[in-house]
Design an enzyme around this catalytic site. Structure first.
Site, PDB file in Angstrom:
ATOM      1  N   THR A 116       0.811  -1.224   0.000  1.00 23.28           N
ATOM      2  CA  THR A 116       0.000   0.000   0.000  1.00 23.28           C
ATOM      3  C   THR A 116       0.842   1.271   0.000  1.00 23.28           C
ATOM      4  OG1 THR A 116      -1.497   1.296   1.388  1.00 23.28           O
ATOM      5  CG2 THR A 116      -0.132  -0.277   2.526  1.00 23.28           C
ATOM      6  N   TYR A 140      -1.463   0.377  10.023  1.00 15.30           N
ATOM      7  CA  TYR A 140      -1.768  -0.357   8.787  1.00 15.30           C
ATOM      8  C   TYR A 140      -0.556  -0.316   7.859  1.00 15.30           C
ATOM      9  CZ  TYR A 140      -3.599  -1.097   4.098  1.00 15.30           C
ATOM     10  OH  TYR A 140      -3.774  -1.534   2.813  1.00 15.30           O
TER      11      TYR A 140
END
Ligand code: UDP
Length: 326
Positions: A116, A140
């Site tokens: 990501t 995250y």
């Protein structure tokens, strides 16, 4: 040829399964259905299992003998990762370690991993590419960066070959309506906005209007889910051609502010979006925009559907269909 697709019952994983099936592979979904949908598994078998269950993973490898793994299964909410980092480190990092060990035990060497742009952190408006240093500002992004590092270590120790994709903001849905985006609770901008337009929720809250951007709202790079999964098939072929481990950023190369996305939705739907000006959401970077030249040049990736209009139109068509049943 089977491909083990973890998280294949989820939003991106289910679209990847369709793309794999169209490319002649049989996607075997491995998913604990914690956030995914059995209804979304339409292109191959479903093995209901958890990444922490090593015996179930080993059994899936033994039964299906996959030639490769595509690893989508993860927790992926920036906001939640700020308030419950343990959940993110445990699920994403421990789960991935377990999967990598099962992969290697089964003698499988080709691994495609969903990473990501959240691994970059807040880098002041620069275009982010594969060489940009990673400085995550939320758990995250931190957990995904750790898995990237893990994959590099297992390449050195065991010869695991990994294509790592760093996604920007994934949006849209399969234009045929076979699969789409459905989260409970929904936290993503475009589906929330469409729900507000259709009166399924009262309003969209804009998270922060005081960012140092032209209109004060965060800037993101939106990429169509179908373009994104096309790159995964190309990444798998790249590995099968013996080209080795490689990182690719996947985005449209264009940044849009929250207000610009709202404006585009107004144009596509011809309806106003009721909005509330809210506070910033913890963990949000100001601007995340991708330089995806490497994927275009080296993989031959053609992100043809990643205009805001197309993504919003496809997401709208999906959101107005009957949702998956749990
Ligand atoms: N956003 C917003 N209101 C919402 C959801 C998201 O203003 O209800 C903003 C969010 O702050 C970010 C952008 O929209 O700047 C995209 O957020 P999303 O959660 O869709 O994806 P993320 O960037 O977190 O992966």
């Amino acid at each position: 040829m089977h491909v083990l697709v973890t998280g294949g019952a989820g939003y991106i994983g289910s679209h990847a399964c369709k793309a794999l099936a169209q490319a002649g592979f049989v996607p075997v979904v491995y998913d604990n259905l914690s956030t995914g949908w059995a209804d979304a598994v339409r292109f191959g078998p479903l093995v209901e299992g958890d990444l922490m269950d090593r015996a179930a993973l080993d059994a899936a490898f033994a039964h299906y003998q996959p030639v490769a793994v595509m690893h989508f299964a993860a927790l992926s909410l920036v906001g939640e990762s700020m308030t419950n980092p343990a959940k993110y480190w445990r699920t994403n990092v421990n789960g991935s370690l377990n999967l990598i060990e099962a992969t290697l035990t089964a003698g499988v060497k080709h691994f495609v991993f969903s990473s990501t742009c959240a691994t970059y952190g807040d880098q002041d408006g620069v275009t982010l590419d594969e060489d940009t240093p990673q400085m995550p500002i939320n758990a995250y992004g931190g957990s995904k960066r750790a898995i990237e590092m893990m994959l590099r270590d297992f390449e050195r120790s065991d010869g695991l070959q990994a294509v790592i994709f760093r996604y920007f903001n994934v949006a849209g849905a399969d234009p045929d309506g076979d699969v789409g985006e459905q989260h409970i609770p929904e936290t993503h901008l475009i589906p929330l906005m469409l729900d507000a337009i259709d009166g399924k929720r009262a309003a969209l809250t804009v998270f922060g209007s005081d960012y140092p951007t032209p209109d004060g709202t965060c800037i993101r790079d939106y990429v169509h889910v179908c373009d994104l999964v096309d790159a995964h098939v190309l990444g798998l072929r790249w590995l099968q051609a013996g080209k080795g481990s490689r990182i690719f950023c996947l985005g449209s190369g264009q940044g849009f502010s929250v207000r610009e996305v709202i404006e585009a939705s107004r144009t596509v739907t011809n309806r106003d979006v009721p909005i509330i000006e809210g506070a910033r959401r913890a963990g949000d970077a100001t601007s995340l925009v991708c330089g995806s030249t490497r994927a275009v040049k080296e993989l031959g990736w053609k992100p043809a559907r990643s205009t805001l209009q197309q993504m919003i139109a496809d997401a709208l068509r999906w959101s107005r269909k009957a949702p998956y049943a749990k």
